[in-house]
Design a protein around this motif. Structure first.
Motif, PDB file in Angstrom:
ATOM      1  N   LEU A 124      93.971  78.171 -49.264  1.00 37.66           N
ATOM      2  CA  LEU A 124      94.948  78.187 -48.169  1.00 37.66           C
ATOM      3  C   LEU A 124      94.491  77.324 -46.984  1.00 37.66           C
ATOM      4  O   LEU A 124      95.276  76.483 -46.510  1.00 37.66           O
ATOM      5  CB  LEU A 124      95.220  79.635 -47.723  1.00 37.66           C
ATOM      6  CG  LEU A 124      96.106  79.794 -46.489  1.00 37.66           C
ATOM      7  CD1 LEU A 124      97.525  79.314 -46.763  1.00 37.66           C
ATOM      8  CD2 LEU A 124      96.133  81.255 -46.014  1.00 37.66           C
ATOM      9  N   PRO A 125      93.253  77.475 -46.497  1.00 39.44           N
ATOM     10  CA  PRO A 125      92.837  76.652 -45.347  1.00 39.44           C
ATOM     11  C   PRO A 125      92.947  75.141 -45.590  1.00 39.44           C
ATOM     12  O   PRO A 125      93.304  74.390 -44.684  1.00 39.44           O
ATOM     13  CB  PRO A 125      91.378  77.069 -45.131  1.00 39.44           C
ATOM     14  CG  PRO A 125      91.307  78.447 -45.653  1.00 39.44           C
ATOM     15  CD  PRO A 125      92.227  78.486 -46.833  1.00 39.44           C
ATOM     16  N   THR A 126      92.649  74.689 -46.816  1.00 34.60           N
ATOM     17  CA  THR A 126      92.752  73.247 -47.097  1.00 34.60           C
ATOM     18  C   THR A 126      94.199  72.788 -46.929  1.00 34.60           C
ATOM     19  O   THR A 126      94.466  71.731 -46.336  1.00 34.60           O
ATOM     20  CB  THR A 126      92.276  72.948 -48.538  1.00 34.60           C
ATOM     21  OG1 THR A 126      90.978  73.498 -48.711  1.00 34.60           O
ATOM     22  CG2 THR A 126      92.230  71.453 -48.808  1.00 34.60           C
ATOM     23  N   GLN A 127      95.121  73.602 -47.437  1.00 39.11           N
ATOM     24  CA  GLN A 127      96.539  73.234 -47.318  1.00 39.11           C
ATOM     25  C   GLN A 127      97.006  73.318 -45.869  1.00 39.11           C
ATOM     26  O   GLN A 127      97.823  72.510 -45.429  1.00 39.11           O
ATOM     27  CB  GLN A 127      97.380  74.155 -48.185  1.00 39.11           C
ATOM     28  CG  GLN A 127      97.109  73.981 -49.661  1.00 39.11           C
ATOM     29  CD  GLN A 127      98.005  74.880 -50.484  1.00 39.11           C
ATOM     30  OE1 GLN A 127      99.214  74.763 -50.459  1.00 39.11           O
ATOM     31  NE2 GLN A 127      97.407  75.795 -51.217  1.00 39.11           N
ATOM     32  N   VAL A 128      96.473  74.277 -45.130  1.00 38.89           N
ATOM     33  CA  VAL A 128      96.849  74.407 -43.716  1.00 38.89           C
ATOM     34  C   VAL A 128      96.344  73.201 -42.925  1.00 38.89           C
ATOM     35  O   VAL A 128      97.047  72.692 -42.038  1.00 38.89           O
ATOM     36  CB  VAL A 128      96.321  75.743 -43.128  1.00 38.89           C
ATOM     37  CG1 VAL A 128      96.493  75.783 -41.615  1.00 38.89           C
ATOM     38  CG2 VAL A 128      97.065  76.923 -43.757  1.00 38.89           C
ATOM     39  N   MET A 129      95.142  72.719 -43.253  1.00 40.34           N
ATOM     40  CA  MET A 129      94.628  71.520 -42.563  1.00 40.34           C
ATOM     41  C   MET A 129      95.569  70.341 -42.792  1.00 40.34           C
ATOM     42  O   MET A 129      95.868  69.584 -41.859  1.00 40.34           O
ATOM     43  CB  MET A 129      93.222  71.146 -43.076  1.00 40.34           C
ATOM     44  CG  MET A 129      92.114  72.099 -42.712  1.00 40.34           C
ATOM     45  SD  MET A 129      91.965  72.521 -40.963  1.00 40.34           S
ATOM     46  CE  MET A 129      91.492  71.000 -40.241  1.00 40.34           C
ATOM     47  N   LEU A 130      96.025  70.178 -44.035  1.00 42.31           N
ATOM     48  CA  LEU A 130      96.958  69.087 -44.333  1.00 42.31           C
ATOM     49  C   LEU A 130      98.258  69.278 -43.549  1.00 42.31           C
ATOM     50  O   LEU A 130      98.768  68.338 -42.928  1.00 42.31           O
ATOM     51  CB  LEU A 130      97.251  69.043 -45.842  1.00 42.31           C
ATOM     52  CG  LEU A 130      98.298  68.002 -46.267  1.00 42.31           C
ATOM     53  CD1 LEU A 130      97.765  66.583 -46.052  1.00 42.31           C
ATOM     54  CD2 LEU A 130      98.698  68.189 -47.729  1.00 42.31           C
ATOM     55  N   ALA A 131      98.761  70.508 -43.549  1.00 42.25           N
ATOM     56  CA  ALA A 131     100.018  70.779 -42.829  1.00 42.25           C
ATOM     57  C   ALA A 131      99.860  70.513 -41.341  1.00 42.25           C
ATOM     58  O   ALA A 131     100.749  69.914 -40.706  1.00 42.25           O
ATOM     59  CB  ALA A 131     100.455  72.225 -43.084  1.00 42.25           C
ATOM     60  N   LEU A 132      98.719  70.908 -40.779  1.00 39.59           N
ATOM     61  CA  LEU A 132      98.494  70.687 -39.338  1.00 39.59           C
ATOM     62  C   LEU A 132      98.519  69.207 -38.984  1.00 39.59           C
ATOM     63  O   LEU A 132      98.903  68.824 -37.875  1.00 39.59           O
ATOM     64  CB  LEU A 132      97.156  71.306 -38.903  1.00 39.59           C
ATOM     65  CG  LEU A 132      97.112  72.830 -38.802  1.00 39.59           C
ATOM     66  CD1 LEU A 132      95.682  73.320 -38.589  1.00 39.59           C
ATOM     67  CD2 LEU A 132      98.004  73.324 -37.665  1.00 39.59           C
ATOM     68  N   ALA A 133      98.082  68.394 -39.941  1.00 42.68           N
ATOM     69  CA  ALA A 133      98.096  66.940 -39.694  1.00 42.68           C
ATOM     70  C   ALA A 133      99.519  66.390 -39.644  1.00 42.68           C
ATOM     71  O   ALA A 133      99.766  65.332 -39.064  1.00 42.68           O
ATOM     72  CB  ALA A 133      97.298  66.227 -40.788  1.00 42.68           C
ATOM     73  N   LEU A 134     100.454  67.113 -40.234  1.00 41.48           N
ATOM     74  CA  LEU A 134     101.803  66.557 -40.406  1.00 41.48           C
ATOM     75  C   LEU A 134     102.880  67.217 -39.553  1.00 41.48           C
ATOM     76  O   LEU A 134     103.951  66.641 -39.373  1.00 41.48           O
ATOM     77  CB  LEU A 134     102.204  66.666 -41.892  1.00 41.48           C
ATOM     78  CG  LEU A 134     101.273  65.988 -42.905  1.00 41.48           C
ATOM     79  CD1 LEU A 134     101.708  66.332 -44.328  1.00 41.48           C
ATOM     80  CD2 LEU A 134     101.263  64.479 -42.718  1.00 41.48           C
ATOM     81  N   VAL A 135     102.613  68.414 -39.051  1.00 42.02           N
ATOM     82  CA  VAL A 135     103.701  69.150 -38.379  1.00 42.02           C
ATOM     83  C   VAL A 135     103.627  69.027 -36.856  1.00 42.02           C
ATOM     84  O   VAL A 135     102.544  68.795 -36.294  1.00 42.02           O
ATOM     85  CB  VAL A 135     103.691  70.653 -38.772  1.00 42.02           C
ATOM     86  CG1 VAL A 135     103.846  70.822 -40.269  1.00 42.02           C
ATOM     87  CG2 VAL A 135     102.430  71.344 -38.263  1.00 42.02           C
ATOM     88  N   PRO A 136     104.766  69.199 -36.186  1.00 48.43           N
ATOM     89  CA  PRO A 136     104.755  69.152 -34.713  1.00 48.43           C
ATOM     90  C   PRO A 136     104.076  70.386 -34.125  1.00 48.43           C
ATOM     91  O   PRO A 136     104.112  71.461 -34.723  1.00 48.43           O
ATOM     92  CB  PRO A 136     106.252  69.133 -34.360  1.00 48.43           C
ATOM     93  CG  PRO A 136     106.947  69.710 -35.537  1.00 48.43           C
ATOM     94  CD  PRO A 136     106.122  69.382 -36.731  1.00 48.43           C
ATOM     95  N   GLY A 137     103.434  70.214 -32.988  1.00 46.52           N
ATOM     96  CA  GLY A 137     102.852  71.344 -32.272  1.00 46.52           C
ATOM     97  C   GLY A 137     101.352  71.473 -32.412  1.00 46.52           C
ATOM     98  O   GLY A 137     100.709  72.144 -31.610  1.00 46.52           O
TER      99      GLY A 137
END
Lengths: 349, 168
Positions: A124-137
């Motif tokens: 989960l954390p690996t996917q969250v890191m990727l998402a954080l790179a792409l999402v606003p906020g």
């Protein structure tokens, strides 16, 4: 003192407006540290020799030259990792560095899987890191935001609005992760999983205390039809996981639960229900908070009883909690009891 | 605005689609997983086994547990999940979407050849064959069935031979 408190309160409320930024800062520390510790030179050396059939889909995409590094090149790679961790934390070229850090996660934990064990701590954390790179906020509290603000002085107000889809996407990742864990228990274990015997087995298991050659069990299924077996007559279906808690006090508590039939059944039912009902986190902030606090407690108890910490999961859940709702509720209660002035929140803002 | 929506949809797809795929198929490949950690049923009647690798050279046998080169859990899990594979074609512990005798033999051959090379390089050990044994135990590792030979890899013929297959 009251001015200092007001300023502090104001700062906390400001930061809480951008939970994904807080998550970026803190998760970059924990995740980065774990990636750094998991990325070692020998994993690269072993990569294409012993483990050719263990490649993850992501490692298959990478050029083989990446796994043919000299020690000096590997040291440079680790330096790039350290720089990306620091820049992700402070938010300097933040999105780029988050992408690089996520790449290192896919790489390092892919190599760990190749070596033999899927590290579920970091899925989960690996996917969250990727998402954080792409999402606003995720970059609202960052050096990048400060620099942008300096150059876009006339456009401050419009940039403060953060679309909610980024937050909801990361919450969706959490929900899917728990939901699929519940589905797998029923899918592969059947409804009888809730009779507590599987949970009881893992609570009593002492994986690291077993004799050499006897720690890793393989599960067979003698009910599989003979015509479906062609590798052997045993019908191997899975390997077991482990209980890595070695502290006597916690082992005794785990044994107590495992030996109490009603308690272990209640916990088994509770675990499966907790996982299958993950989608309630989307109902509203109150349900989300209840679910995420339960998730943190769930991982804390697994951590103590089985030695599996899931620290990064807990951090993600912590920053997805609606803290504004909690603070507002507390303030309103204090106002009702006249412990703080009626205009408390307004004064501070 | 259109670009914003297109970007949002692209990110949602990129992040969620692989997860939905592994959940439906019931497989895992880092970092996507169907979370099968405790996704099986175990009670006192469940069949539990231990693997043992034994090298044989000129009739002399060596238990290879000291020569895995890594924690036992890693070695056995890797061997079971990625090489030997579950009896069921799709296992939640790996990323294979199909299984066949050809693919099985190819994986076993590749594993034993590279493991043999590793033993030679790291421990200066070579063998005529490596036997793969299985022992049935209970949850406390009390023996229920002593070691039985499952198959062996013949380094002269460079081929894995399953005894079960042979007897059929």
């Amino acid at each position: 003192m009251s001015i200092l408190f007001s300023k502090l309160y104001e700062l906390v409320r400001y930061c809480l407006k951008y939970p994904l930024s807080l998550l970026r800062i803190t998760l970059s520390v924990l995740f980065g540290k774990y990636v750094y510790g998991s990325l070692y030179y020998d994993a690269f050396l072993e990569y294409d020799t012993n483990y050719i059939y263990g490649k993850t889909w992501f490692l298959e995409l990478l050029p083989s030259s990446l796994f043919d590094l000299s020690p000096e090149q590997f040291a440079t790679l680790k330096l790039v990792l350290v720089i990306s961790i620091i820049c992700s934390i402070i938010g300097l070229f933040g999105r780029l560095n988050l992408l690089i850090l996520a790449f290192f996660g896919y790489l390092a934990f892919g190599l760990v899987e190749v070596a033999g064990a899927f590290d579920h701590h970091l899925s989960l954390p690996t996917q969250v890191m990727l998402a954080l790179a792409l999402v606003p906020g995720s970059m609202k509290i960052s050096l990048d935001a400060l620099i942008l603000r300096f150059f876009r002085k006339n456009n401050i107000n419009s940039s403060n609005q953060v679309p909610k889809w980024g937050f909801n996407l990361i919450l969706a990742l959490v929900v899917i992760t728990y939901f699929t864990a519940g589905v797998s228990k029923i899918r592969y274990g059947g409804l009888k999983w809730v009779d507590g015997t599987t949970l009881g087995f893992y609570l009593k298991e002492r994986t690291e205390k077993e004799k050499k050659g006897e720690s890793q069990l393989i599960i067979g299924d003698h009910k599989i039809k003979d015509e479906d077996k062609w590798k052997d007559r045993f019908g191997f279906i899975a390997h077991t996981y482990g209980n890595f808690q070695n502290v006597k006090k916690w082992n005794e508590r785990a044994d107590y639960i495992a030996n109490n039939r009603y308690l272990v059944i209640a916990l088994a039912i509770g675990s499966v229900m907790f996982e299958l009902l993950a989608f309630i986190a989307f109902f509203n902030s109150k349900y989300r908070n209840i679910y995420l606090v339960s998730a943190i407690l769930f991982h804390m108890s697994i951590g103590q009883l089985m030695g599996i910490s899931f620290r990064q999961y807990r951090l993600i859940c912590f920053f997805l909690i609606d803290w504004n709702l909690i603070i507002d509720t507390i303030i309103n209660k204090l106002k009702t009891k006249k412990l703080i002035p009626e205009n408390f929140g307004k004064l501070a803002s | 605005m259109k670009w914003n929506i297109a970007y949002r949809n692209l990110v949602l797809f990129l992040v969620l689609a692989p997860n939905i795929f592994v959940v439906i198929m019931g497989i895992e490949s880092t970092p996507y997983t169907c979370a099968p950690m405790f996704g099986h049923y175990i009670d006192e009647n469940t069949d539990l086994y231990l693997f043992k690798f034994e090298g044989v050279l000129d009739g002399e046998k060596t238990n290879l547990v000291d020569y895995y080169g890594k924690p036992e859990g890693f070695f056995i899990r890797h061997f079971f999940s990625k090489v030997y594979g579950s009896t069921k074609a799709i296992s939640p512990f790996t990323n294979k979407l199909s299984e066949s005798p050809e693919a099985f033999n190819k994986r076993m051959q590749a594993f034993f050849i590279s493991y043999g090379n590793y033993l030679q390089k790291e421990y200066n050990k070579s063998f005529d064959k490596i036997d793969l044994f299985i022992k049935k135990v209970d949850q406390n590792r009390n023996v229920l069935m002593d070691y039985e030979l499952l198959g062996f890899f013949d380094y002269h013929e460079q081929h894995y031979k399953s005894l079960y297959h042979k007897n059929k």
